[in-house]
Design a protein around this motif. Structure first.
Motif, PDB file in Angstrom:
ATOM      1  N   ASP A   1       0.835  -1.199   0.000  1.00  0.00           N
ATOM      2  CA  ASP A   1       0.000   0.000   0.000  1.00  0.00           C
ATOM      3  C   ASP A   1       0.873   1.254   0.000  1.00  0.00           C
ATOM      4  O   ASP A   1       0.629   2.195  -0.754  1.00  0.00           O
TER       5      ASP A   1
ATOM      6  N   CYS B   1      -7.809  -7.064  -6.058  1.00  0.00           N
ATOM      7  CA  CYS B   1      -7.777  -5.583  -6.000  1.00  0.00           C
ATOM      8  C   CYS B   1      -6.672  -5.030  -5.117  1.00  0.00           C
ATOM      9  O   CYS B   1      -6.395  -3.829  -5.160  1.00  0.00           O
TER      10      CYS B   1
ATOM     11  N   PHE C   1     -15.854  -3.773  -1.105  1.00  0.00           N
ATOM     12  CA  PHE C   1     -14.707  -4.682  -1.064  1.00  0.00           C
ATOM     13  C   PHE C   1     -15.158  -6.009  -0.479  1.00  0.00           C
ATOM     14  O   PHE C   1     -15.914  -6.038   0.488  1.00  0.00           O
TER      15      PHE C   1
ATOM     16  N   ALA D   1      -7.700  -1.566   1.955  1.00  0.00           N
ATOM     17  CA  ALA D   1      -8.509  -1.020   0.854  1.00  0.00           C
ATOM     18  C   ALA D   1      -9.750  -0.315   1.415  1.00  0.00           C
ATOM     19  O   ALA D   1     -10.104   0.794   0.979  1.00  0.00           O
TER      20      ALA D   1
ATOM     21  N   THR E   1      -4.918  -3.199  -2.330  1.00  0.00           N
ATOM     22  CA  THR E   1      -5.423  -2.175  -1.402  1.00  0.00           C
ATOM     23  C   THR E   1      -6.277  -1.129  -2.130  1.00  0.00           C
ATOM     24  O   THR E   1      -6.492  -0.039  -1.636  1.00  0.00           O
ATOM     25  N   GLY E   2      -6.745  -1.504  -3.317  1.00  0.00           N
ATOM     26  CA  GLY E   2      -7.826  -0.756  -3.953  1.00  0.00           C
ATOM     27  C   GLY E   2      -7.427   0.364  -4.891  1.00  0.00           C
ATOM     28  O   GLY E   2      -8.267   1.173  -5.293  1.00  0.00           O
TER      29      GLY E   2
END
Ligand SMILES: C[S@@+](CC[C@H](N)C(=O)[O-])C[C@H]1O[C@@H](n2cnc3c(N)ncnc32)[C@H](O)[C@@H]1O
Length: 197
Positions: free
Chosen positions: A15, A47, A90, A79, A49-50
């Protein structure tokens, strides 16, 4: 250590490292190549941490829907902290066994995921199942196949053998899972596959 534990363990560092502005720009440019339109229902598979979520949100608008899924609980926790939009959720789930009804998504994005999937045939059949007729699967990386494979070989741990198949194998996997209209681009700093149900 298994793969899920590996990704749980690197989530915080991932991240921190992958929210650089240079990467954001490269991701935005990459995503302009994706077939996303207003109102699309999109699965962001693996995905992390988005980081794709705001880009997808911009492209599908407020009437689209984004489901971002990852099998690592630590990635999903970060995320959820990073992004909250009304039309984003999520989900902790494995790409090989998707907890979604059939024919739900317009587009599935696998960004920096595909080599890590243990049973690629199983995941592709799940992707096909949850895509609507005419829906599109996108597999993408910001490296080409050789760059990515040599990068993974240098990483110690359970991902060291996570490789992108060559074009012939990739075509066989996709056709075997029933995908049509395959396009495979393997160029400097870009690997981009698109296939339709
Ligand atoms: C290299 S990271 C990329 C994350 C994210 N797509 C990004 O670009 O920031 C790979 C991600 O795939 C997830 N992953 C690996 N195998 C998976 C599987 N079978 N099902 C779901 N997620 C998986 C990992 O937990 C990790 O978050």
């Amino acid at each position: 250590m298994n793969k899920k534990e590996f990704f749980d363990r690197i989530a915080f560092q991932w991240d921190k490292e992958h929210r650089l502005s240079k990467e954001k720009k490269n991701i935005r440019l990459l995503m302009e190549k994706f077939p996303l339109s207003t109102g699309n229902y999109v699965l962001d598979a693996g995905c992390g941490t988005g980081r794709l979520a705001p880009h997808i949100r911009r492209m599908v608008g407020k009437h689209g829907r984004i489901i971002a899924a990852d099998f690592s609980g630590e990635m999903i926790k970060l995320a959820e902290n990073n992004f909250t939009f009304k039309n984003l959720c999520f989900v902790q789930s494995d790409a090989q066994w998707l907890p979604f009804v059939s024919a739900f998504f317009d587009v599935i994005i696998c960004f920096a995921l595909f080599p890590h999937i243990q049973d690629k045939k199983l995941a592709l059949s799940e992707f096909r199942r949850v895509l609507k007729k005419g829906g599109i699967l996108v597999i993408a990386h910001l490296m080409n196949r050789l760059e990515l494979n040599s990068f993974h070989r240098r990483v110690k741990g359970p991902v060291t053998k996570d490789l992108l198949p060559d074009e012939k194998q990739m075509r066989a996997l996709l056709c075997g899972a029933g995908f049509l209209d395959l396009s495979i681009r393997d160029e400097p700093s870009l690997y981009l596959v698109q296939a339709r149900v």
